[in-house]
Design a protein around this motif. Structure first.
Motif, mmCIF file in Angstrom:
data_model
loop_
_atom_site.group_PDB
_atom_site.id
_atom_site.type_symbol
_atom_site.label_atom_id
_atom_site.label_comp_id
_atom_site.label_asym_id
_atom_site.label_seq_id
_atom_site.Cartn_x
_atom_site.Cartn_y
_atom_site.Cartn_z
ATOM 1 N N UNK A 179 37.597 55.154 15.113
ATOM 2 C CA UNK A 179 36.369 54.417 15.609
ATOM 3 C C UNK A 179 36.319 53.015 15.568
ATOM 4 N N UNK A 180 37.602 52.375 15.563
ATOM 5 C CA UNK A 180 37.643 50.838 15.465
ATOM 6 C C UNK A 180 38.413 50.254 16.816
ATOM 7 N N UNK A 181 37.902 49.208 17.254
ATOM 8 C CA UNK A 181 38.681 48.564 18.406
ATOM 9 C C UNK A 181 39.772 47.669 17.998
ATOM 10 N N UNK A 182 40.767 47.503 18.896
ATOM 11 C CA UNK A 182 42.028 46.857 18.417
ATOM 12 C C UNK A 182 42.133 45.609 19.026
ATOM 13 N N UNK A 183 42.623 44.500 18.229
ATOM 14 C CA UNK A 183 42.922 43.125 18.858
ATOM 15 C C UNK A 183 44.646 43.144 19.067
ATOM 16 N N UNK A 184 45.051 43.159 20.342
ATOM 17 C CA UNK A 184 46.359 42.884 20.536
ATOM 18 C C UNK A 184 46.637 41.711 21.670
ATOM 19 N N UNK A 185 47.930 41.754 22.117
ATOM 20 C CA UNK A 185 48.372 40.700 22.754
ATOM 21 C C UNK A 185 48.992 40.844 24.077
ATOM 22 N N UNK A 186 49.002 39.991 25.092
ATOM 23 C CA UNK A 186 49.490 40.437 26.354
ATOM 24 C C UNK A 186 50.880 40.853 26.534
ATOM 25 N N UNK A 187 51.775 40.536 25.478
ATOM 26 C CA UNK A 187 52.942 41.001 25.512
ATOM 27 C C UNK A 187 53.576 41.945 24.555
ATOM 28 N N UNK A 188 52.326 42.689 24.009
ATOM 29 C CA UNK A 188 52.629 43.622 22.880
ATOM 30 C C UNK A 188 53.144 44.966 23.317
ATOM 31 N N UNK A 189 53.362 45.233 24.667
ATOM 32 C CA UNK A 189 54.012 46.377 25.080
ATOM 33 C C UNK A 189 53.270 47.579 24.979
ATOM 34 N N UNK A 211 46.071 36.163 24.894
ATOM 35 C CA UNK A 211 47.436 35.626 24.897
ATOM 36 C C UNK A 211 47.819 35.625 23.383
ATOM 37 N N UNK A 212 49.268 35.665 23.146
ATOM 38 C CA UNK A 212 49.814 35.538 21.976
ATOM 39 C C UNK A 212 49.814 34.192 21.328
ATOM 40 N N UNK A 213 48.528 33.620 20.906
ATOM 41 C CA UNK A 213 48.490 32.247 20.355
ATOM 42 C C UNK A 213 47.332 32.495 19.422
ATOM 43 N N UNK A 214 47.465 31.711 18.238
ATOM 44 C CA UNK A 214 46.582 31.713 17.378
ATOM 45 C C UNK A 214 45.210 31.469 17.812
ATOM 46 N N UNK A 215 45.227 30.496 18.910
ATOM 47 C CA UNK A 215 43.936 29.862 19.286
ATOM 48 C C UNK A 215 43.334 31.156 20.027
ATOM 49 N N UNK A 216 43.827 31.912 20.654
ATOM 50 C CA UNK A 216 43.259 32.975 21.580
ATOM 51 C C UNK A 216 42.703 34.116 20.475
ATOM 52 N N UNK A 217 43.516 34.387 19.473
ATOM 53 C CA UNK A 217 43.154 35.347 18.381
ATOM 54 C C UNK A 217 41.947 34.771 17.718
ATOM 55 N N UNK A 218 42.047 33.506 17.361
ATOM 56 C CA UNK A 218 40.827 33.010 16.593
ATOM 57 C C UNK A 218 39.487 33.057 17.307
#
Length: 342
Positions: free
Chosen positions: A268-278, A294-301
């Motif tokens: 029951x937890x949402x997942x943070x992933x990136x656009x190139x994570x397959x 996007x796989x950048x620190x800024x987008x994840x922050x």
């Protein structure tokens, strides 16, 4: 039915492949099949060792080893696809990534370039002669078609002990369980945390070749008070950490499948992933059951800050993820119905 499972063993390097192999064997045995597991010793270096193993597989016939009939050979890993059998099913976890999507002509040796050509030829011939072809995910199937012009049917299987995962009270942390390796990109999360002063703390579980580098990165960015590195933990501990997390971070580069996405959703937890994570992208719905950025620190922050300010909405996303998982119809019964169909 007598079934031989063929896969590899890489000494002291263990992960999802081991669970896949054992899970397949257990499911087949529970269905009444007699199962033997053949695991070939695999080393990444030198390149000649891989060529030698390919040649050995080409010479191996497993129709009647020692006079015992093998009704079906199911090969799970390269180079087992080259073993001879009259009813050979390939269920591809991934191909030898170093000569496919991870190959870089600028950074590769002549020996690796030569190996690349040999493996592509080997894979095309061996896999084209299999009776059935399945892939661990749509992403793995897409790579096979891209590089070898062969089609495979995606076939998903559940993570180990998937019935044990559950939702519990959010205790206010981002959970990141995985082997600590370059392709798993835990460093992206740490760099993002440095840009997100209001973020919840991070809990990282797992061991790997990049663990020391990750600890040094935390020290360099003055994040040791906000990052807890657990190292190796038990399955029970892992399940508990999932249950009490606010969200889960899993943003590897071009992952084949990835149990972590499923374990998070089941918890029951949402997942943070990136656009190139397959592979994980086949299951996450952006802004509904997780985030694809996007796989950048800024987008994840940006996501980390949003999570800390919208805990109730994050809770709702996690429950949406848990409710969505059954729609994928992932079960060992479904796997066996396809593996044993013909």
């Amino acid at each position: 039915m007598n079934i031989m499972l063929a896969a590899n063993i890489t000494p002291f390097l263990h992960g999802g492949a081991d669970y896949h192999i054992q899970g397949t064997a257990d499911a087949l045995r529970n269905a009444g099949c007699k199962v033997e597991i053949l695991r070939l010793p695999f080393t990444f270096q030198p390149e000649q060792s891989i060529l030698d193993l390919m040649q050995w597989c080409n010479k191996l016939n497993l129709n009647h080893p020692n006079g015992y009939r093998v009704d079906r050979l199911i090969s799970l890993q390269f180079p087992c696809y080259g073993i001879e059998h009259n009813h050979h099913t390939a269920w591809i976890m991934h191909q030898h990534r170093a000569v496919y999507e991870l190959y870089s002509p600028q950074n590769s040796s002549p020996a690796l370039a030569q190996l690349k050509d040999a493996i592509i030829e080997y894979d095309h011939y061996a896999l084209s002669h299999c009776t059935q072809r399945f892939a661990n995910s749509k992403r793995v199937a897409a790579r096979l078609y891209q590089y070898n012009d062969l089609k495979a049917q995606p076939l998903y299987h559940p993570p180990p002990a998937y019935q044990a995962f559950h939702h519990a009270q959010d205790l206010g942390y981002i959970f990141c369980p995985s082997r600590i390796e370059t392709l798993k990109r835990q460093d992206l999360l740490i760099k993002a945390l440095a840009l997100a002063p209001k973020s919840l703390p991070i809990v990282i579980a797992g061991t790997g070749g990049q663990a020391d580098n990750l600890m040094r990165l935390c020290e360099q960015l003055n994040l040791t008070a906000r990052v807890k590195m657990l190292g190796a933990i038990s399955e029970a501990e892992k399940i508990a950490y999932y249950a009490h997390a606010t969200a889960v971070f899993f943003a590897p580069f071009d992952e084949d499948y990835g149990y972590i996405t499923h374990e998070a959703m089941l918890s029951g937890k949402p997942v943070i992933s990136c656009s190139d994570s397959g592979g994980p992208l086949e299951f996450i719905e952006h802004l509904n059951t997780g985030w694809i950025v996007e796989p950048t620190p800024e987008a994840i922050a940006t996501v980390l800050e949003w999570i800390s300010q919208h805990r109730n909405k994050v809770e709702q996303m996690g429950l949406a993820a848990q409710q969505a998982w059954p729609s994928f119809k992932i079960s060992w019964n479904n796997v066996l119905s396809q593996l044993l169909e013909n």
